[in-house]
Each structure stands twice: as C-alpha cells, then as structure tokens.
Design an enzyme around this catalytic site. Sequence first.
Site, short mmCIF file in Angstrom:
data_model
loop_
_atom_site.label_atom_id
_atom_site.label_comp_id
_atom_site.label_asym_id
_atom_site.label_seq_id
_atom_site.Cartn_x
_atom_site.Cartn_y
_atom_site.Cartn_z
N HIS A 139 4.88 1.59 -0.92
CA HIS A 139 3.73 2.06 -1.92
C HIS A 139 3.23 0.70 -1.69
O HIS A 139 2.98 -0.52 -0.59
CB HIS A 139 4.01 2.12 -3.27
CG HIS A 139 4.49 3.15 -4.04
ND1 HIS A 139 6.11 3.31 -4.00
CD2 HIS A 139 3.83 4.00 -4.06
CE1 HIS A 139 6.24 4.38 -3.84
NE2 HIS A 139 5.06 5.13 -4.68
N ASP A 194 -4.11 0.14 0.05
CA ASP A 194 -4.36 1.44 -0.76
C ASP A 194 -5.62 2.02 -0.92
O ASP A 194 -5.79 2.96 -0.08
CB ASP A 194 -4.08 1.72 -2.48
CG ASP A 194 -2.39 2.13 -2.18
OD1 ASP A 194 -1.43 2.20 -1.40
OD2 ASP A 194 -2.18 2.60 -3.83
#
Length: 382
Positions: free
Chosen positions: A122, A152
């Site tokens: 992540h 992200d």
Amino acid sequence: MALTGVRVLELAGLAPGPFCGMILADFGAKVIRVDRATATFSGDGMARGKKSIALNLKSAAGINVLKNLCKQSDVLIEPFRHGVMENLGLGPEVILKENPRLIYARLTGYGQSGKYAQSAGHDINYVSISGLLSRLGKHDENPTFPLNLIADFAGGSYTCALGIVMALFERTRSGQGQVIDSSMVEGASYLGSFVWKTQKSGLWSRPRGENVLDGGAPFYCTYRTADGKYMAVGAIEPQFYKELLKGLNLNSSDLPNQMSFSDWPKIKDKFAEKFLEKTQKQWCQIFDGTDACVTPVLSFEDVTMHEHNRERGSFFSNDEGEPSPRPAPLLSRTPAAPSSSRDPLVGEHTREVLAEYGFSAKEISDLQSSGVIACSNPKSQL
Ligand SMILES: C[C@H](CCC[C@@H](C)[C@H]1CC[C@H]2[C@@H]3[C@H](O)C[C@@H]4C[C@H](O)CC[C@]4(C)[C@H]3C[C@H](O)[C@]12C)C(=O)SCCNC(=O)CCNC(=O)[C@H](O)C(C)(C)COP(=O)(O)OP(=O)(O)OC[C@H]1O[C@@H](n2cnc3c(N)ncnc32)[C@H](O)[C@@H]1OP(=O)(O)O
C-alpha cells in the site's frame, strides 16, 4: 472538454486507479469501470462521471466481453499486481495485438518487474521504498506520512494520468498505442526529484525535521492559535520574513539571525508563544493582504467558505450536496466539467454499455443468465 471522445476502461481497484479514472472523466473521457459480477457494492469513492459494468473475468465468456470492449477503447487502466492480467489471458501482448491503438496503463505499486513486482503493498510501503518516507517527519520521531497522498495519488494516479495523456498525444502522430508501466514507487520517487536534485545545496544537510523545508525552520512550519486552531507560516525570503516579524510585533534586533540553525528552536518557541496570543481569525486579520506568507490551516468545514476559494469557485457541490474540489488545472477553452450526478451502482450500466459496444439484446440476456455479467437496477435499491 479536452478528453471528449476518449473511451476508457478502468478495471476496479483500490484508490489510485479510481482517481486516475476520475481525472480522465472530469476532463471529458467516457470512463467505464469494470466491477466484479459478484460485487454488491463498490469501494470506489472517486467514481464521479463513470459508468459501471459488472463482469466475471474468471469466465471465458467474461474475458471475451472484456476483449471486445478493449478493441473499441482508447485506454485500459489495470490496477492489479503483475501477472494477474497475464493469468487471465488479458496481458498486453494479447490485447494490443487485437487493438494496436490501445493505451494499456498498468498502475501498480512496484511496477511490472523487480523483486517486489508480485508483492502486496500500500501507499506507505511504496513511499518507504522510494526513499521519501525517510525524509518526512520530526527529528527523533518515527517517519510520518501525509495520508496516502504521495504514492497512491500523486505518484500513482496523477503520474499514470499524465502517462495516458502523453501516450494519447503521441498516438496522434504514430497511430500506435503502448504499454504504460506506472509504478507508484517510481512515481513517488520522481515526485521527489527536487529533493534529489538539491542534495548538494545544503537544503537537506541536517537530520530529518531540522531543515528549512521539513519543519526545522521557525519560518516554515505551523503554529497553534489561542482558539486551538493553526496558522501555516512560509516566510522563507528575508523580505517576507520581515513582514512576518512585523505581523507578530517582534523586532528583528531582539532575535537571532533568521538563518542561524542553532537558534531555530529558540526562535520557534518565541513564535509559538506569540501565535498563542490571538485566535486564528485575529491572525488572519493581521496577515491577510500582506506578503508575510501566513495563512490559516483550514478545516474541510471552513475551506469551502474561505473567501479566496469562493471567489475562484475552487470547490463545488454535487446533486447530493457533497462538496469536493473542482478539477485542476483550469483549462481556459476546454475546462473540466465534472459530473454532479451520484456515483454509479455496481453494474448499473452493464446493459447500456454492452448495447453501445454492439452486443445484441439476446447476447446481453444470455450473458446475464449465465452469470457472466450482472446488472443492477437503481430503482430496486431505493
Ligand atoms: C492505502 C490505500 C488503500 C486504501 C483502501 C481504501 C481506499 C478503501 C478500503 C475500504 C474502502 C471504503 C469502504 O469500501 C467503504 C466505503 C464504500 C463506498 O462505496 C466508497 C467509500 C468507502 C468509505 C470506501 C473508500 C475506500 O475505497 C476504502 C477506504 C492504498 O495504498 S491503495 C494501493 C494499493 N496497491 C495497489 O493498488 C498496487 C497494485 N495492486 C496490488 O498490488 C494488489 O491489487 C493489491 C492492492 C495488493 C490487492 O491484492 P489482491 O490480492 O486483493 O488483488 P490482485 O493480486 O491484484 O488480484 C486481483 C484478483 O481479482 C481478480 N479479479 C479482478 N477483477 C475481476 C473481475 N471483474 N471478475 C473476477 N475476478 C476479478 C483477478 O483476476 C485477481 O485474481 P487472482 O488473485 O486469482 O489472480
């Protein structure tokens, strides 16, 4: 809009793919999100302007449907770790053979090769591997990360969207599509080019949290106000620093030199004491309209009402009254026109999209009865 006429397929994924798709949709592309046929709800919080079809890619018929859609599309965004598309028989060599004009965008954490290519991860992992995380945070504390924004969304969604637009531009000359290997680690690293390219300047020569731009300097950090809010101070240049001191009612002759590193903690304490004397509103009255580079740290509640933001229309509300930022940047002739409709339900547009892509009513019904596609009816969800 700038991307009107561009057809995008976005395979449903976590945060980065959805934002990349939303950027393209905001600027006019027709974006179809491909959800799982078994999904009952979508985790896509950035579905503005998209349509949703629900398709089972674990069936041969579902694969064929996707191939058919790819043949008629300009862009495919796939957000899975390396190997997933190949295992499905949907790898770029297969898909680009069928549509050589397709831009095949692979938005992953670690990229398509390398030791970690098939590992889960992540944002925090990608930022750590990029090196940037080691530079973020206070001295003698654990590194801190600015939400999941760096890898992200900046290193991932934005970089990938830029790659897509560049590939579309290049296609106008070559007529050819291409594969985009958009790694969030590399996107985040690239975003950090300033830090890399200024290594010799002395800007980063001190430990984390003790430099000019990482919270070490008293003139580049935040201060708490009397009402428990905060002000952001960015008075780097001497002439702006002078304005800061003026606003704080401090005399430069009573303070150490602005660039005296060893005195920074002392100056910071002095500024902190001062800022605690007045409320955020009072400080705004003092600093607004000056060059002191001092601004309020606005909450999400306050930000849409701030005069500057209101004057520019920087935020807008959708039909459900939910505010969000207007797409940036502003293009003078062909600005983005974000949809104000509610987000699509999973499979809400399966029939409509397949019909538009040339599937007959019977084919659609057969696909539905065999579970290859799912169609949701918004009325039944009321
Ligand atoms: C920090 C962030 C992550 C934050 C997540 C949050 C954004 C969200 C979590 C909860 C969400 C909220 C919640 O849902 C409630 C609300 C719902 C509402 O609608 C919206 C608001 C919500 C509040 C909602 C809001 C948010 O969405 C949440 C808070 C990140 O860092 S995200 C970045 C992650 N990394 C990557 O994307 C890099 C590339 N990808 C990967 O590495 C992997 O995909 C990943 C992420 C590690 C996941 O691994 P996983 O094993 O699960 O997947 P893959 O290996 O990629 O394989 C996918 C398999 O699925 C099959 N498949 C795909 N499509 C289909 C299909 N249509 N039909 C059938 N099968 C399909 C595919 O074939 C693969 O199968 P295999 O495993 O057999 O190969």
